[in-house]
Motif scaffolding. Sequence first.
Motif, PDB file in Angstrom:
ATOM      1  N   ALA A 140       0.821  -1.219   0.000  1.00 21.24           N
ATOM      2  CA  ALA A 140       0.000   0.000   0.000  1.00 21.24           C
ATOM      3  C   ALA A 140       0.855   1.269   0.000  1.00 21.24           C
ATOM      4  CB  ALA A 140      -0.957  -0.014   1.185  1.00 21.24           C
ATOM      5  N   PRO A 141       1.935   1.351   0.814  1.00 20.36           N
ATOM      6  CA  PRO A 141       2.780   2.556   0.736  1.00 20.36           C
ATOM      7  C   PRO A 141       3.386   2.775  -0.652  1.00 20.36           C
ATOM      8  CG  PRO A 141       3.234   1.359   2.763  1.00 20.36           C
ATOM      9  CD  PRO A 141       2.350   0.484   1.941  1.00 20.36           C
ATOM     10  N   MET A 142       3.775   1.684  -1.329  1.00 17.10           N
ATOM     11  CA  MET A 142       4.298   1.827  -2.693  1.00 17.10           C
ATOM     12  C   MET A 142       3.253   2.443  -3.612  1.00 17.10           C
ATOM     13  SD  MET A 142       6.415  -1.689  -3.376  1.00 17.10           S
ATOM     14  CE  MET A 142       7.881  -2.116  -2.439  1.00 17.10           C
ATOM     15  N   TRP A 143       2.021   1.931  -3.515  1.00 20.33           N
ATOM     16  CA  TRP A 143       0.942   2.491  -4.323  1.00 20.33           C
ATOM     17  C   TRP A 143       0.738   3.965  -4.000  1.00 20.33           C
ATOM     18  CZ3 TRP A 143      -1.804   0.912  -8.435  1.00 20.33           C
ATOM     19  CH2 TRP A 143      -1.784  -0.434  -8.762  1.00 20.33           C
ATOM     20  N   GLY A 144       0.759   4.313  -2.733  1.00 19.61           N
ATOM     21  CA  GLY A 144       0.524   5.693  -2.331  1.00 19.61           C
ATOM     22  C   GLY A 144       1.580   6.654  -2.858  1.00 19.61           C
ATOM     23  N   TRP A 145       2.865   6.282  -2.696  1.00 19.69           N
ATOM     24  CA  TRP A 145       3.942   7.156  -3.164  1.00 19.69           C
ATOM     25  C   TRP A 145       3.963   7.241  -4.688  1.00 19.69           C
ATOM     26  CZ3 TRP A 145       5.758  10.638  -0.249  1.00 19.69           C
ATOM     27  CH2 TRP A 145       6.007  10.422   1.096  1.00 19.69           C
ATOM     28  N   ALA A 146       3.696   6.117  -5.378  1.00 16.19           N
ATOM     29  CA  ALA A 146       3.777   6.095  -6.838  1.00 16.19           C
ATOM     30  C   ALA A 146       2.569   6.742  -7.509  1.00 16.19           C
ATOM     31  CB  ALA A 146       3.918   4.652  -7.326  1.00 16.19           C
ATOM     32  N   THR A 147       1.529   7.046  -6.762  1.00 13.93           N
ATOM     33  CA  THR A 147       0.342   7.677  -7.349  1.00 13.93           C
ATOM     34  C   THR A 147       0.106   9.060  -6.729  1.00 13.93           C
ATOM     35  OG1 THR A 147      -1.026   6.467  -5.748  1.00 13.93           O
ATOM     36  CG2 THR A 147      -0.761   5.486  -7.933  1.00 13.93           C
ATOM     37  N   VAL A 148      -0.293   9.091  -5.467  1.00 14.12           N
ATOM     38  CA  VAL A 148      -0.594  10.372  -4.819  1.00 14.12           C
ATOM     39  C   VAL A 148       0.677  11.201  -4.629  1.00 14.12           C
ATOM     40  CG1 VAL A 148      -1.559  11.468  -2.772  1.00 14.12           C
ATOM     41  CG2 VAL A 148      -2.586   9.366  -3.648  1.00 14.12           C
ATOM     42  N   GLY A 149       1.745  10.575  -4.127  1.00  6.29           N
ATOM     43  CA  GLY A 149       2.986  11.311  -3.910  1.00  6.29           C
ATOM     44  C   GLY A 149       3.554  11.893  -5.192  1.00  6.29           C
ATOM     45  N   VAL A 150       3.590  11.078  -6.234  1.00  4.57           N
ATOM     46  CA  VAL A 150       4.106  11.553  -7.520  1.00  4.57           C
ATOM     47  C   VAL A 150       3.219  12.654  -8.079  1.00  4.57           C
ATOM     48  CG1 VAL A 150       4.483  10.879  -9.921  1.00  4.57           C
ATOM     49  CG2 VAL A 150       5.317   9.426  -8.079  1.00  4.57           C
ATOM     50  N   SER A 151       1.908  12.523  -7.939  1.00  5.64           N
ATOM     51  CA  SER A 151       0.990  13.533  -8.474  1.00  5.64           C
ATOM     52  C   SER A 151       1.171  14.873  -7.777  1.00  5.64           C
ATOM     53  CB  SER A 151      -0.451  13.046  -8.335  1.00  5.64           C
ATOM     54  OG  SER A 151      -0.653  11.838  -9.037  1.00  5.64           O
TER      55      SER A 151
END
Length: 287
Positions: free
Chosen positions: A172-183
């Motif tokens: 889940a943290p990977m998904w969060g950083w790669a989507t919300v964080g990157v955006s």
Amino acid sequence: MTTPSTPHPQQYGSVAAPEPHGQGQRTGYVSPVPLRRATLMDALASEWTKIRSVRSTLWSFGVMLALVLGIGTLIGVALSRSDLPEGGSAIALGFVGVLLGIMPVMTLGVMTISSEYGTGMIRTTLTACPSRARVLAAKAIVFAALTFVVSLVATALVSAILVGTLGGRTTAPMWGWATVGVSVYVALIGLFALAIGALLRHSAGSITLMIGFVLLPLVLALFLAATPLGGLQTFLLEYSIPSQLGVFYGTAMAQDAPGGWEALGIMGGLTALFLGLAFFLQDRRDV
């Protein structure tokens, strides 16, 4: 001696003044539209109408989506499940497409404000909304929100494509950083480009400066590999835009590169600094 009589208004084709119909009654045209003070919401509505009605918005975000999704899909098709490193995540392969997708976002950020200075449209904008700070704030809010939404859609789709094609360990943290964080990071870079466009008021010069800001530190670091300036090379590798973007995917280019929150803080601080400078100079410069 006789006093000359006053000529009747119709004698010379003039129009007589209307007779008052009552004490305190207003004469002349009265607009049926109620008058009120303009607000930030009015400026936001105006800027939203502008940004969604010009072709540059469609082309810029279209190219961004094509790069992020196209390159991610090609990587997913080209690689097989066995090619993925042990314990690695397929989401990290979306880094290349996002790095290239930053370019059209920066271009649109610059043109959001510099194009109005180039065409003279800024005079009409400031006539309708004399508050320059409100105009700049509305442009920044609309552009940042739209960039975040488009980036979130693009990164979520490419991450789903890569994970579905290659599999691998994904949390889940990977998904969060790669989507919300990157955006969030991409939106901050776009805002930084908008601030540069507001300061320079020249599209070509601002876009060139932003491309150099993204790519030049990394290129310089590569040329410093065989020189005694090892400390400078390490600094450039750690804090260059590609390296900071890579931390969201777990692919930093230096061992001591800043983490995700630190990368957001650095870019947020730079953006706030230059946007603040743009706000400060808005009322101290001619249109």
